[in-house]
Design a protein around this motif. Structure first.
Motif, short mmCIF file in Angstrom:
data_model
loop_
_atom_site.label_atom_id
_atom_site.label_comp_id
_atom_site.label_asym_id
_atom_site.label_seq_id
_atom_site.Cartn_x
_atom_site.Cartn_y
_atom_site.Cartn_z
N HIS A 169 0.84 -1.20 0.00
CA HIS A 169 0.00 0.00 0.00
C HIS A 169 0.86 1.24 0.00
O HIS A 169 0.64 2.16 -0.77
CB HIS A 169 -0.95 -0.01 1.20
CG HIS A 169 -1.98 -1.07 1.06
ND1 HIS A 169 -3.00 -0.99 0.16
CD2 HIS A 169 -2.11 -2.27 1.67
CE1 HIS A 169 -3.74 -2.10 0.22
NE2 HIS A 169 -3.20 -2.88 1.13
N SER A 170 1.89 1.25 0.85
CA SER A 170 2.74 2.43 0.83
C SER A 170 3.48 2.52 -0.49
O SER A 170 3.71 3.59 -1.02
CB SER A 170 3.70 2.46 2.02
OG SER A 170 4.37 1.24 2.13
N ARG B 289 2.22 1.67 -3.21
CA ARG B 289 1.25 2.24 -4.14
C ARG B 289 1.22 3.77 -4.02
O ARG B 289 1.10 4.48 -5.00
CB ARG B 289 -0.13 1.66 -3.88
CG ARG B 289 -0.79 1.24 -5.18
CD ARG B 289 -1.91 0.27 -4.97
NE ARG B 289 -1.54 -1.03 -5.49
CZ ARG B 289 -1.93 -2.17 -4.95
NH1 ARG B 289 -2.67 -2.18 -3.88
NH2 ARG B 289 -1.56 -3.29 -5.49
N ASP B 290 1.34 4.25 -2.76
CA ASP B 290 1.40 5.71 -2.60
C ASP B 290 2.62 6.28 -3.29
O ASP B 290 2.54 7.28 -4.01
CB ASP B 290 1.47 6.07 -1.11
CG ASP B 290 0.24 5.59 -0.37
OD1 ASP B 290 -0.79 5.34 -1.04
OD2 ASP B 290 0.31 5.45 0.87
N VAL B 291 3.76 5.60 -3.04
CA VAL B 291 4.99 6.07 -3.68
C VAL B 291 4.83 6.02 -5.19
O VAL B 291 5.18 6.94 -5.92
CB VAL B 291 6.20 5.19 -3.26
CG1 VAL B 291 7.45 5.62 -4.01
CG2 VAL B 291 6.41 5.29 -1.76
N THR C 205 2.12 6.16 -6.86
CA THR C 205 1.20 7.19 -7.32
C THR C 205 1.94 8.52 -7.47
O THR C 205 1.75 9.25 -8.43
CB THR C 205 0.03 7.35 -6.34
OG1 THR C 205 -0.50 6.04 -6.09
CG2 THR C 205 -1.06 8.22 -6.90
N ARG C 206 2.82 8.79 -6.47
CA ARG C 206 3.63 10.00 -6.60
C ARG C 206 4.52 9.94 -7.83
O ARG C 206 4.60 10.88 -8.61
CB ARG C 206 4.49 10.20 -5.35
CG ARG C 206 3.77 10.87 -4.20
CD ARG C 206 4.73 11.59 -3.29
NE ARG C 206 5.76 10.74 -2.73
CZ ARG C 206 5.59 9.92 -1.70
NH1 ARG C 206 4.41 9.86 -1.11
NH2 ARG C 206 6.58 9.18 -1.25
#
Ligand code: GDP
Ligand code: MG
Length: 512
Positions: A244-245, A247-249, A251-252
């Motif tokens: 999940h993290s 995925r955040d990275v 996304t950035r």
């Protein structure tokens, strides 16, 4: 009739015709004749997708997980320093190719369990008088995943050695003396772990194309570029929600990369986990089950590092050798994830394998590759062939083939499928002045979620033909009007026109 991809009718047939005419006109010139023969041959072969990115980005591991077999050598050994092609063949074989066309059979050994094949490049017997330097290797392998796509593993774009990284650059963006060579790949999957200047430079080079001699400057490299945030499980420092993290990275990253307009999509993938999940053994499942019975704190302490986890003096209900194997194949994150899934109720190895595969991101990558590359294979191949043809025609002027060049250039500029792919790459740049909902609709219309009419129109697969027609007609009107909007800038209005043409193409495919 327009095809689903929105391409002009039979772009591959048209490319064949033009290459055939050029071959006839240049029949007495050996070098262009050979290059044109190669170009023509490629149109009928599987799409070529290259895996690129820096050394140790996880390219070879990802290749193995996409193929579902342990064939590409991982970790930087000598044999991972050359570009290696993996193509379908009914029997396994490995051939070394020299730059001048000479070949040698390569003796293959199975590496120690999890490290792919080992190619012995020291004792090659060339079918030519003198020893040669290996230009690239070709592995033929009976794997279903290779039937439609040839995958090219590259040694890395920012390798320690300039020489090694130049091999990759030559493959994707021939320049200078090699600039009239046929480009090696039709599409690129670019792996990155963080966005650094070398990656951006490389992607810019692929996207901007190369200077291919007078008159052909600015021809694009491969049309399709998909980004992968690789080794995604390591990004969250091994927390259970690492993906999940990640995925955040990602996304950035996606944001940053998409603003550069160099990738069509960016997806986080844990290739190591994907491969281990695809080849999960019963013995490993039993080990995860046993570990799920260990108190949480105890197991967390043991999983602080791979070394610690495999230490014989750390007491766990799994033999130390098997623990070492789990750590190597699944990574610490994979082990935590597997144990957690079992604690949460997974009861058999097939379910565990499926859960881990989903969480690795490889399924999502496969579907993006299908949408961006698989469904558009003809266009991507035709684009490579026409680009190469333009280079040959420019490099060998003065024959009857000269008259073909304007048509080739026009095709490269006009073919609607090419326009869609270019636009997909630039859609999320800041250049487009459209509200988010319109942007999403435009993305869909130009085939960003698949090229089937109902997908382009955002309708269920069983939507009645009349509903689809109405929707398509409305889309044509809407996007033509948008394109004419007085306040729209040039780029936005071109993009809207592309969407309108996609809608027209879709309409022409619908019955009635
Ligand atoms: N944790 C983790 N390690 C990975 C992953 N993918 C590759 N690796 C490891 O990273 C190292 C380099 O991988 P490799 O595939 O050889 O990278 P390449 O140089 O880009 O081909 C190897 O030790 C792999 O086991 C991943 O998804 N997760
Ligand atoms: Mg490698």
């Amino acid at each position: 009739m327009r095809r689903a991809g929105g391409a002009a009718p039979g772009i591959v047939a048209e490319a064949h015709r033009l290459i055939g005419a050029a071959r006839a006109a240049l029949a007495t010139e050996p070098r262009p004749r050979a290059m044109l023969a190669e170009c023509a041959g490629r149109l009928d072969q599987p799409l070529r997708v290259a895996l690129a990115g820096s050394l140790k980005a996880g390219k070879s591991t990802l290749l193995n997980s996409l193929v579902g077999q342990d064939i590409a050598p991982t970790d930087a050994t000598e044999c991972t320093r050359v570009v290696t092609w993996y193509r379908y063949g009914s029997t396994p074989s490995v051939t070394a190719h020299a730059g001048d066309g000479a070949r040698a059979n390569v003796v293959v050994r199975r590496g120690g369990g999890t490290h792919g094949l080992t190619f012995d490049l020291d004792r090659l017997t060339w079918n030519a008088p003198a020893p040669r330097e290996v230009d690239h290797l070709e592995v033929e392998w009976p794997a279903a995943a290779l039937a439609d796509t040839t995958i090219i593993d590259t040694p890395g774009t920012s390798s320690l050695s300039r020489e090694v990284s130049q091999r990759t650059a030559r493959l994707l963006t021939p320049e200078g003396k090699q600039s009239i060579a046929v480009p090696g790949a039709d599409a690129v999957v670019y792996l990155l772990r963080r966005l650094d200047a070398a990656d951006v430079r490389f992607l810019e080079r692929v996207g901007a194309g190369t200077t291919a001699g007078p008159g052909v400057s600015g021809l694009p490299g491969p049309l399709g570029v998909v980004g992968v945030v690789s080794r995604a499980d390591e990004i969250g420092a091994g927390r259970i929600d690492a993906l999940h993290s990640a995925r955040d990275v990602a996304t950035r990253f996606a944001g940053e990369l998409e603003r550069t307009g160099l990738c069509q999509a960016v997806i986080p993938v844990a290739g190591l986990l994907a491969f281990a999940a695809a080849t999960l053994r019963q013995q490993e499942y039993a080990a995860f089950e046993a570990l799920a019975g260990v108190p949480v704190d105890e197991l967390s302490a043991a999983l602080l590092s791979a070394d610690r986890f495999a230490r014989p003096d750390v007491v766990l209900p799994v033999a130390p050798e098997l623990r070492a194997q789990l750590a190597e194949r699944f990574g610490l994150f994979g082990i935590r994830m597997a144990v957690t899934l079992i604690r949460l109720g997974v009861r058999d190895s097939a379910t565990l394998a499926a859960e881990l595969t989903t969480r690795s991101g490889v399924d999502e990558l496969r579907s993006v590759l299908d949408v961006q590359f698989g469904q558009r294979a003809d266009q991507l191949k035709a684009h490579s062939a026409l680009t190469a043809l333009a280079r040959v025609l420019t490099a060998y002027p003065g024959s009857a083939a000269d008259t073909l060049l304007p048509r080739v250039r026009t095709l490269l500029a006009d073919v609607h499928g090419f326009a869609e792919l270019r636009l997909l790459g630039r859609l999320r740049t800041d250049e487009l002045t459209l509200p988010p909902a319109d942007l999403a609709e435009l993305h869909r219309l130009i085939g960003g979620s698949g090229i089937a009419p109902h997908l382009r129109l955002g309708l269920p697969v069983d939507a009645a033909p009349s509903v689809q027609r109405d929707q398509a007609v409305a889309a044509v009107r809407k996007w033509r009007a948008r394109a004419r909007h007085p306040l729209a800038d040039q780029f936005t209005s071109t993009a809207c026109l592309t969407a309108a043409r996609s809608a027209e193409g879709t309409l022409s495919l619908l019955p009635g």
